[in-house]
Each structure stands twice: as structure tokens, then as C-alpha cells.
Design a protein around this motif. Structure first.
Motif, mmCIF file in Angstrom:
data_model
loop_
_atom_site.group_PDB
_atom_site.id
_atom_site.type_symbol
_atom_site.label_atom_id
_atom_site.label_comp_id
_atom_site.label_asym_id
_atom_site.label_seq_id
_atom_site.Cartn_x
_atom_site.Cartn_y
_atom_site.Cartn_z
ATOM 1 N N ASP A 87 0.830 -1.213 0.000
ATOM 2 C CA ASP A 87 0.000 0.000 0.000
ATOM 3 C C ASP A 87 0.859 1.257 0.000
ATOM 4 O OD1 ASP A 87 -2.343 -1.546 0.061
ATOM 5 O OD2 ASP A 87 -2.257 -1.690 2.252
ATOM 6 N N GLY A 88 1.961 1.204 -0.738
ATOM 7 C CA GLY A 88 2.837 2.363 -0.898
ATOM 8 C C GLY A 88 3.916 2.495 0.159
ATOM 9 N N ASP A 89 3.873 1.705 1.220
ATOM 10 C CA ASP A 89 4.876 1.780 2.284
ATOM 11 C C ASP A 89 5.890 0.655 2.144
ATOM 12 O OD1 ASP A 89 3.599 3.981 3.460
ATOM 13 O OD2 ASP A 89 2.230 2.662 4.573
ATOM 14 N N ARG A 90 7.168 0.975 2.369
ATOM 15 C CA ARG A 90 8.193 -0.061 2.340
ATOM 16 C C ARG A 90 8.078 -0.926 3.593
ATOM 17 N NH1 ARG A 90 11.314 4.600 0.645
ATOM 18 N NH2 ARG A 90 12.245 4.311 -1.429
ATOM 19 N N ILE A 91 8.149 -2.249 3.402
ATOM 20 C CA ILE A 91 8.107 -3.175 4.530
ATOM 21 C C ILE A 91 9.294 -4.121 4.444
ATOM 22 C CG2 ILE A 91 5.602 -3.059 4.821
ATOM 23 C CD1 ILE A 91 5.312 -5.564 3.192
ATOM 24 N N ASN A 92 9.591 -4.786 5.552
ATOM 25 C CA ASN A 92 10.767 -5.648 5.634
ATOM 26 C C ASN A 92 10.581 -6.905 4.782
ATOM 27 O OD1 ASN A 92 13.056 -7.037 6.331
ATOM 28 N ND2 ASN A 92 12.819 -6.713 8.538
ATOM 29 N N PRO A 93 11.436 -7.118 3.774
ATOM 30 C CA PRO A 93 11.294 -8.311 2.920
ATOM 31 C C PRO A 93 11.575 -9.622 3.638
ATOM 32 C CG PRO A 93 12.621 -6.615 1.844
ATOM 33 C CD PRO A 93 12.474 -6.216 3.285
ATOM 34 N N ILE A 94 12.195 -9.583 4.823
ATOM 35 C CA ILE A 94 12.568 -10.819 5.506
ATOM 36 C C ILE A 94 11.357 -11.686 5.818
ATOM 37 C CG2 ILE A 94 12.408 -9.868 7.838
ATOM 38 C CD1 ILE A 94 15.090 -12.306 6.507
ATOM 39 N N ASN A 95 10.170 -11.056 5.884
ATOM 40 C CA ASN A 95 8.954 -11.807 6.230
ATOM 41 C C ASN A 95 8.302 -12.481 5.029
ATOM 42 O OD1 ASN A 95 9.049 -10.934 8.999
ATOM 43 N ND2 ASN A 95 8.302 -8.932 8.311
ATOM 44 N N PHE A 96 8.958 -12.430 3.869
ATOM 45 C CA PHE A 96 8.324 -12.914 2.647
ATOM 46 C C PHE A 96 9.163 -13.964 1.913
ATOM 47 C CE2 PHE A 96 6.368 -8.919 3.552
ATOM 48 C CZ PHE A 96 5.048 -9.059 3.163
ATOM 49 N N TYR A 97 9.927 -14.761 2.650
ATOM 50 C CA TYR A 97 10.764 -15.771 1.995
ATOM 51 C C TYR A 97 10.307 -17.195 2.319
ATOM 52 C CZ TYR A 97 13.893 -11.803 1.317
ATOM 53 O OH TYR A 97 14.419 -10.587 0.964
ATOM 54 N N TYR A 98 9.057 -17.346 2.703
ATOM 55 C CA TYR A 98 8.579 -18.661 3.097
ATOM 56 C C TYR A 98 8.363 -19.596 1.914
ATOM 57 C CZ TYR A 98 4.170 -16.313 1.907
ATOM 58 O OH TYR A 98 3.192 -15.584 1.269
ATOM 59 N N GLY A 99 8.436 -19.056 0.681
ATOM 60 C CA GLY A 99 8.145 -19.866 -0.479
ATOM 61 C C GLY A 99 9.268 -20.762 -0.942
ATOM 62 N N ASN A 100 10.533 -20.425 -0.618
ATOM 63 C CA ASN A 100 11.637 -21.252 -1.140
ATOM 64 C C ASN A 100 12.791 -21.434 -0.162
ATOM 65 O OD1 ASN A 100 12.599 -18.628 -1.255
ATOM 66 N ND2 ASN A 100 13.610 -18.881 -3.249
ATOM 67 N N LEU A 101 12.573 -21.117 1.115
ATOM 68 C CA LEU A 101 13.633 -21.320 2.115
ATOM 69 C C LEU A 101 13.178 -22.341 3.149
ATOM 70 C CD1 LEU A 101 14.931 -17.695 2.879
ATOM 71 C CD2 LEU A 101 15.846 -19.357 1.253
ATOM 72 N N THR A 102 14.115 -23.180 3.572
ATOM 73 C CA THR A 102 13.838 -24.098 4.679
ATOM 74 C C THR A 102 13.877 -23.305 5.986
ATOM 75 O OG1 THR A 102 16.162 -24.649 5.040
ATOM 76 C CG2 THR A 102 14.948 -25.954 3.389
ATOM 77 N N PRO A 103 13.329 -23.851 7.058
ATOM 78 C CA PRO A 103 13.396 -23.147 8.345
ATOM 79 C C PRO A 103 14.838 -22.824 8.754
ATOM 80 C CG PRO A 103 11.790 -24.917 8.474
ATOM 81 C CD PRO A 103 12.483 -25.058 7.145
ATOM 82 N N GLU A 104 15.778 -23.733 8.471
ATOM 83 C CA GLU A 104 17.178 -23.487 8.829
ATOM 84 C C GLU A 104 17.753 -22.339 8.008
ATOM 85 O OE1 GLU A 104 15.883 -26.417 8.001
ATOM 86 O OE2 GLU A 104 15.809 -27.362 9.996
ATOM 87 N N GLU A 105 17.460 -22.335 6.697
ATOM 88 C CA GLU A 105 17.959 -21.261 5.834
ATOM 89 C C GLU A 105 17.352 -19.921 6.236
ATOM 90 O OE1 GLU A 105 18.735 -23.712 1.652
ATOM 91 O OE2 GLU A 105 16.746 -22.889 2.102
ATOM 92 N N PHE A 106 16.072 -19.940 6.576
ATOM 93 C CA PHE A 106 15.427 -18.694 6.995
ATOM 94 C C PHE A 106 16.045 -18.177 8.292
ATOM 95 C CE2 PHE A 106 12.180 -16.382 9.407
ATOM 96 C CZ PHE A 106 11.885 -15.371 8.499
ATOM 97 N N ALA A 107 16.335 -19.071 9.224
ATOM 98 C CA ALA A 107 16.945 -18.649 10.492
ATOM 99 C C ALA A 107 18.306 -18.006 10.249
ATOM 100 C CB ALA A 107 17.084 -19.854 11.423
ATOM 101 N N GLN A 108 19.072 -18.554 9.323
ATOM 102 C CA GLN A 108 20.398 -18.000 9.023
ATOM 103 C C GLN A 108 20.301 -16.610 8.400
ATOM 104 O OE1 GLN A 108 22.440 -20.833 6.556
ATOM 105 N NE2 GLN A 108 22.492 -22.416 8.147
ATOM 106 N N ILE A 109 19.395 -16.469 7.409
ATOM 107 C CA ILE A 109 19.283 -15.172 6.744
ATOM 108 C C ILE A 109 18.671 -14.137 7.674
ATOM 109 C CG2 ILE A 109 16.998 -15.495 5.695
ATOM 110 C CD1 ILE A 109 18.093 -14.184 3.178
ATOM 111 N N LEU A 110 17.786 -14.564 8.591
ATOM 112 C CA LEU A 110 17.211 -13.652 9.573
ATOM 113 C C LEU A 110 18.297 -13.117 10.495
ATOM 114 C CD1 LEU A 110 14.782 -12.327 10.981
ATOM 115 C CD2 LEU A 110 14.524 -14.433 12.315
ATOM 116 N N GLU A 111 19.174 -13.989 10.929
ATOM 117 C CA GLU A 111 20.268 -13.569 11.815
ATOM 118 C C GLU A 111 21.182 -12.578 11.110
ATOM 119 O OE1 GLU A 111 23.991 -15.561 14.332
ATOM 120 O OE2 GLU A 111 22.589 -16.833 13.205
#
Length: 325
Positions: A291-315
């Protein structure tokens, strides 16, 4: 005037007048009276027992009536079964389907409302089985109305499901650069050190370090709204309008291979990593707008990352380091 009757007397060889005896007349009268009384009594017995006398036509009608009553009983049983099934469907509709698609449940009083006002069944009154017929007709009408309400609800759910599917396909839900192609995740969303001024400033996206020419993929279905190098600092960049208020941006590309107005799907190749614009080294600067506002992309990688990969990139994304743009 009564006729005079004669008989032939063979002794005198002449006709003689028949003389009626008074006693005989009385006997005939009494016999006639008795016959009349007996006939009247028999007629009275027939009349009194007439309702119990069944003609073939009446017998046939009675069998048809019994068959009709049986059919109505079977119809009521089938309506009871249909009502039970419809109640289960309505329960799933209210408590599963409409909850999942964030639609308001249909009130119970609306689903089971009857028919008020004018007596709809007045024409069915006055018969021996009026109560049976009216009851079946009323149940059938209410059941029909409930089916119509449920049908419209399911039509609405179908539309919501289609929109939900489109939404799920449109949301930018994958990392735009494959993990195996990354050198590192250089910088995340938040305050970072500017590589040129060395000042602490807000970094509105995520930087993915990768060799020049690394493929960049669309993170969701949408339409390319920009594909140029005229935006300050972004260099060659692509914007995708995903609908539902979502937009994604891919900056500092070496080159792009899409055009404005082109429809793309999640995972389509849209360009290649570069270092054009205000960039210190080859990397992809990636942003998401809602809606025109920038938001954190980290919350939108559930489509191709495993939980372990997501934890690493989040850190790594939470480290306050130096950005590349």
C-alpha cells in the motif's frame, strides 16, 4: 271404480259374478301393510349400513390414499435426511470456509427463517389430510430456501477462494536470488552505514551479494510497472505490481529482460545482478512495498527457504553493518 270379475260355472253353464269376501280383503290389506313395513325396514337397514358398504371405486380410492400417505411419509424421511446434511454443510460453511476466507458467518435465524405474512397454504386447507400436506409443503419450502441461501454462500466462497488463490500467487513470497548463487546476504532492512557517506541511515531493502550476471527472479505473480534506469540511485531496475497493494523492486541490475506491461509469474527470470546506479559492488537491492509503504522483505521468503535457511538469513539481516548502496 273397481272392475267386476266373473267366473264360468260348468254346472249351470253360465258366468257368475265373483263376490269378494270381507275377510279376504282384510287379509290382503294386512299382508300389503306387512310387506310395506318389511320393505321399509330393509331399506332402513341398507341406508344405515350404506357408509360401510364399499364399492369397487371407493376401494380403489382408499388404496390410492394409503399409497399417497406412504409416499408423504417417505418424503418426510428424505427431507429429514436432507435437513441433516444441509445442517452439516452450513456448519462447515460458517466455521471453516467463511472463517478461512475472512467472511462473516451467515446468522442461524437467516438460514432457518420461515415464511411470514399471508397464509401460503390456504388452498391446501379443508381436506382430510390437510395437516399432512401442509406440513410437508412447509418443510419443503423452508428446505428449498435454505438450499438457495447455502448455494449463494458457496458461490461467494468460490469467488473468495479464487481471489485468495490469486493473492497467494501474487504475494512476493520467494527470495529473488537463489541461495546457491549468493556470495552472502550483505545487508538487511533497518539502520545501516552508508558506504559512500559513512553516515548511519535507514536502509529500505535487503542486499544480496552475488557475481555479476547472476539470475534474478520475480518473487510473485504480477505486471512489470517499470523497467528502466531513470530512478536516482537504482541504476537498471525493475518494479513489479503484484496487485492487492503489493509491489517489489529489483535494483542495480546488470541488465533486465522484461518490458513494462509484461505479465510475469513467480520464479520467472527478469534480469541479472549488476552494480549499476549508486552501488559499491555487484549485488541485488530488493524492496517490497505494501500500500505504498516499504516493509521488511525478511517476512516474505517462506516460499523457497527451509526453516534453517530462513533462520540463518534472519540472523544476518539483523546485523547493523555497512550496506552496498
Amino acid at each position: 271404480m273397481s272392475k267386476v270379475k266373473y267366473y264360468y260355472d260348468s254346472e249351470t253353464l253360465s258366468y257368475r259374478k265373483i263376490e269378494r269376501k270381507k275377510g279376504r280383503r282384510l287379509g290382503i290389506f294386512l299382508l300389503s301393510l306387512l310387506g310395506s313395513l318389511l320393505s321399509g325396514f330393509l331399506l332402513l337397514l341398507v341406508y344405515l349400513n350404506l357408509p360401510n358398504v364399499e364399492t369397487p371405486k371407493e376401494r380403489e380410492l382408499r388404496r390410492e390414499l394409503a399409497q399417497m400417505e406412504l409416499q408423504f411419509e417417505l418424503l418426510n424421511k428424505k427431507m429429514t435426511q436432507a435437513e441433516a446434511v444441509l445442517e452439516q454443510v452450513a456448519d462447515r460453511d460458517n466455521n471453516i470456509y467463511r472463517v478461512y476466507f475472512e467472511a462473516n458467518p451467515i446468522p442461524e435465524e437467516q438460514r432457518k427463517a420461515g415464511f411470514g405474512g399471508v397464509n401460503r397454504y390456504k388452498d391446501l386447507e379443508g381436506f382430510d389430510n390437510s395437516k399432512l400436506i401442509i406440513n410437508a409443503s412447509r418443510r419443503l419450502d423452508i428446505l428449498t430456501k435454505q438450499i438457495v441461501i447455502q448455494s449463494k454462500s458457496l458461490d461467494e466462497i468460490t469467488i473468495l477462494a479464487t481471489e485468495k488463490q490469486k493473492l497467494l500467487e501474487a504475494i512476493p513470497a520467494i527470495q529473488p536470488v537463489n541461495n546457491e548463487d549468493l556470495t552472502r546476504m550483505a545487508s538487511g532492512f533497518g539502520y545501516r552505514t552508508d558506504p559512500f557517506t559513512k553516515e548511519r541511515k535507514f536502509h529500505w531493502g535487503m542486499d544480496f551479494t552475488a557475481p555479476r550476471g547472476t539470475p534474478v527472479y520475480a518473487s510473485g505473480n504480477g505486471v512489470v510497472s517499470r523497467a528502466d534506469n531513470s530512478a536516482a540511485g537504482y541504476g537498471n531496475h525493475v518494479r513489479i505490481d503484484h496487485g492487492f497493494g503489493y509491489e517489489s523492486l529489483y535494483a542495480h541490475l546488470f541488465k533486465y529482460n522484461v518490458r513494462v506491461g509484461q505479465r510475469v509469474k513467480r520464479g520467472d527470470l527478469i534480469g541479472f545482478v549488476g552494480s549499476t546506479g549508486r552501488s559499491e559492488a555487484p549485488h541485488l537491492h530488493y524492496e517490497i512495498f505494501k500500500d505504498g509503504d516499504r516493509i521488511n522483505p525478511i517476512n516474505f521468503y517462506y516460499g523457497n527457504l527451509t526453516p534453517e535457511e530462513f533462520a540463518q538469513i534472519l540472523e544476518k539481516s539483523q546485523l547493523e553493518n555497512q550496506s552496498l548502496d
